[in-house]
Design an enzyme around this catalytic site. Sequence first.
Site, PDB file in Angstrom:
ATOM      1  CG  HIS A 149      27.365  82.120  42.473  1.00  0.00           C
ATOM      2  ND1 HIS A 149      28.647  81.614  42.496  1.00  0.00           N
ATOM      3  CD2 HIS A 149      27.493  83.467  42.515  1.00  0.00           C
ATOM      4  CE1 HIS A 149      29.509  82.611  42.564  1.00  0.00           C
ATOM      5  NE2 HIS A 149      28.832  83.750  42.581  1.00  0.00           N
TER       6      HIS A 149
ATOM      7  CG  HIS B 142      13.690 114.667  53.373  1.00  0.00           C
ATOM      8  ND1 HIS B 142      12.497 114.310  52.767  1.00  0.00           N
ATOM      9  CD2 HIS B 142      14.399 115.358  52.440  1.00  0.00           C
ATOM     10  CE1 HIS B 142      12.474 114.770  51.524  1.00  0.00           C
ATOM     11  NE2 HIS B 142      13.622 115.402  51.301  1.00  0.00           N
TER      12      HIS B 142
ATOM     13  CB  THR C 148      18.645 119.925  52.080  1.00  0.00           C
ATOM     14  OG1 THR C 148      17.807 119.991  53.238  1.00  0.00           O
ATOM     15  CG2 THR C 148      17.984 120.638  50.922  1.00  0.00           C
TER      16      THR C 148
ATOM     17  CG  HIS D  89       7.071 119.756  52.837  1.00  0.00           C
ATOM     18  ND1 HIS D  89       7.909 119.184  53.753  1.00  0.00           N
ATOM     19  CD2 HIS D  89       7.815 120.681  52.166  1.00  0.00           C
ATOM     20  CE1 HIS D  89       9.116 119.725  53.645  1.00  0.00           C
ATOM     21  NE2 HIS D  89       9.085 120.645  52.690  1.00  0.00           N
TER      22      HIS D  89
ATOM     23  CG  HIS E 246      17.668 115.151  48.799  1.00  0.00           C
ATOM     24  ND1 HIS E 246      17.040 115.312  47.586  1.00  0.00           N
ATOM     25  CD2 HIS E 246      16.881 115.786  49.712  1.00  0.00           C
ATOM     26  CE1 HIS E 246      15.939 116.014  47.741  1.00  0.00           C
ATOM     27  NE2 HIS E 246      15.808 116.318  49.032  1.00  0.00           N
TER      28      HIS E 246
END
Length: 450
Positions: A340, A248, A221, A127, A250
Amino acid sequence: MCGTCNGDATGAAPPAANSTTDNAAPSASTSNGVYPAQGNPASSPYQSVQDYISNVGRFKIIESTLREGEQFANAFFDIDTKIKIAKALDNFGVDYIELTSPVASQASYDDCKAICQLGLKAKILTHVRCNMEDAKKAVECGVDGVDLVIGTSSFLREYSHGKSMDMIRSIALEVIDYVKSKGVEVRFSSEDSFRSNLVDILHLYQACDKAGVDRVGVADTVGGATPRMVYDLIRTLRGCVGCDIETHFHDDTGCAVANAHSALEAGATHVDTSVLGIGERNGITPLGALMARMVVTAPDYVKSKYNLKALKSLETLVADAVQVNIPFNNPVTGFCAGIHAKAILANPSTYEIIDPHDFGMTRYVSINSRITGWNAVKARIEQLGLGSEFSDDQVKEVYGSPLFSAVFHYTGDIDTMRRTAKIKQMADIRPLAIDDTDSIIRSYHLDLKV
């Protein structure tokens, strides 16, 4: 399900997906009457509404623990740790492994080259910023793909790099052309996509698509997007480009998994993840949580494509590397309890949407609580091999004798307490361990024989 039970340490290869039904008989080889089938009735609202654009049954994972995850506060991955994580991710079956930019440091450059030489099945990406210098350094490392990124919101254009949209477009096309000329896969992503001008980024994506990128990327972002916002943007983008769409997300507002699912429904093809969600601030879409979501949405695809039984060991590896515990409420591998027990023991699908056995886990029904029912105690008695020697009435007495409270409060004698058959009352006074409840059961059993 119990996060303290072992997953497959090595993670055997996933079996071929088989169709199952909810009314399968309990497995004789598993405790608590475990049913291998887990799912929904024919009319269940949990069933996805499929359409021609949805990719919930054919998505790919770009695993970013070794890139996004390196931004986590406790992350310091030396090359040996990186190689272990990369191999574990490859064993799990992720499609891509994304690494930190080789421009970040000399160690990042050396580590990127080393991982590229491991011969993994997963494609190796790095990246980098969208500029020629970074792109050349990435190609030099021998990666399978280069992920280009540049901020497109007014915030980032003004306070980060100072470039206009026209300048961004010009640089992007030049760098894309270079990477493609080297025979390397290329993705172009805007940064802070959801706070960018929609018309601006759509025009930019279209230009990159025409230039021949393999994927365009959409990035939340700052983690502020909602599933509805994601669906609207991805669906619009899907109508504007023909290439794949990477996403992508966040997790600042807790929507990362829901946003990823919504993106796939709208036509996205790739989702970025990290193990346990580690990353900048509070991270991105967690790999395990996404698997939990998608194994319900697209069980055949997920079970056949990904080595789910390796998830526990993978999460443990990364948790140890960054010195954190796996959260108690972590999907699949966390540790939670419920009340349960009767229904769960009769058919786990009554209160579970995920079968722990798909992930190499086992189901554990806790009996160490004041709210435990007698059916859970009966199940534990059967696990201890004593089921044939207890009637239901005797199980109920072990579960909670009304004599206990008076006896214990008057005498304070733990031995007397253990002889008086009182799991429920004992749990009213202090927390119980499994040894406590087993001792009560065995003491009562001895008294039956006297």
